[in-house]
Enzyme design. Structure first.
Site, short mmCIF file in Angstrom:
data_model
loop_
_atom_site.label_atom_id
_atom_site.label_comp_id
_atom_site.label_asym_id
_atom_site.label_seq_id
_atom_site.Cartn_x
_atom_site.Cartn_y
_atom_site.Cartn_z
N GLU A 34 -96.50 52.77 91.41
CA GLU A 34 -96.32 52.69 92.86
C GLU A 34 -97.44 51.86 93.52
O GLU A 34 -97.19 51.13 94.48
CB GLU A 34 -96.26 54.09 93.48
CG GLU A 34 -95.12 54.96 92.96
CD GLU A 34 -93.77 54.26 92.93
OE1 GLU A 34 -93.44 53.55 93.89
OE2 GLU A 34 -93.05 54.41 91.93
N HIS A 43 -96.45 48.37 93.40
CA HIS A 43 -95.48 48.00 94.44
C HIS A 43 -96.19 47.57 95.73
O HIS A 43 -95.75 46.66 96.42
CB HIS A 43 -94.56 49.18 94.77
CG HIS A 43 -93.35 49.29 93.88
ND1 HIS A 43 -92.40 48.30 93.80
CD2 HIS A 43 -92.92 50.28 93.06
CE1 HIS A 43 -91.44 48.68 92.95
NE2 HIS A 43 -91.74 49.88 92.48
NI NI Z 1 -90.66 51.00 91.10
#
Ligand code: NI
Length: 167
Positions: free
Chosen positions: A141, A144
C-alpha cells in the site's frame, strides 16, 4: 457513503504519487469512510486512496479479511494517514496480487518485518511493528502512494508474473 470503483491498471492515476494529508477535515473523514466501504465490498485486505482516485496519502489495511487463517495475524483494522516506513528487515520472495491488477499475481521481494509510522483517523501518531502478511500489505500500500504497482517490482516478467485464474 458508497463503495467506490477501484481503478484498474493502466489507469494513469495509479502511477501518480499521492500528496500528504495536511488537514483532518471532513473531506479526509469522508475519504476514509469511502475507502473502508470499498474495502468491505472487495475481495482484498488493503486499499490505498489513489486506487479510488483520491490523490492523498491514506491507506487502510485489515488482514482479518483474508481467507487463510495464518495470514490474519496483525493489528486488525488499520487506517494510516501519511504513513512512512521507519525500518524493515529480512527480504524474502512472496506471491502478491492487487485489486487494481486483477488478472495477474507475481513473485515480489518484500521485507518480512517492518516498522510503520503514520497518523490514525484522528490525527494521532501511531507506530506499528508488523510482520508476515500484514507487513507485506503495508509495503504494497505504501508503494501505491508513490505511484508504484507490484508490476513495477517484478524482476522477470518471464518467470515471476502469472496470469490469475478467473473465478
Ligand atoms: Ni494494490
Amino acid at each position: 457513503m458508497p463503495a467506490r470503483d477501484v481503478l484498474q491498471y493502466p489507469d494513469p492515476r495509479l502511477k501518480t504519487p499521492a500528496l500528504p494529508v495536511a488537514d483532518f477535515d471532513e473531506t479526509v473523514a469522508a475519504l476514509i469512510a469511502d475507502m473502508l466501504h470499498t474495502l468491505d465490498a472487495s475481495p482484498g485486505v488493503a486499499l490505498a486512496a489513489p486506487q479510488i482516485g483520491a490523490n492523498l496519502r491514506v491507506i487502510v489495511v485489515d488482514v482479518r479479511r483474508d481467507a487463510k487463517e495464518e495470514r490474519r495475524v496483525g493489528h486488525g483494522l488499520v487506517v494510516l494517514v501519511n504513513p512512512v516506513l521507519l525500518a524493515a528487515e529480512e527480504e524474502h520472495t512472496i506471491r502478491e496480487g492487487c485489486l487494481s491488477v486483477p488478472d495477474f499475481t507475481a513473485n515480489i521481494r518484500r521485507y518480512r518485518r517492518v516498522l510503520v509510522q503514520g497518523l490514525d483517523r484522528n490525527g494521532q501518531v501511531q507506530v506499528l511493528e508488523s510482520e508476515g502478511y500484514e507487513a507485506i500489505a503495508f509495503q504494497h500500500e505504501l508503494d501505491h502512494l508513490d505511484g508504484l504497482l507490484f508490476l513495477d517490482r517484478v524482476a522477470s516478467v518471464k518467470s515471476d508474473l502469472f496470469p490469475r485464474r478467473r473465478r
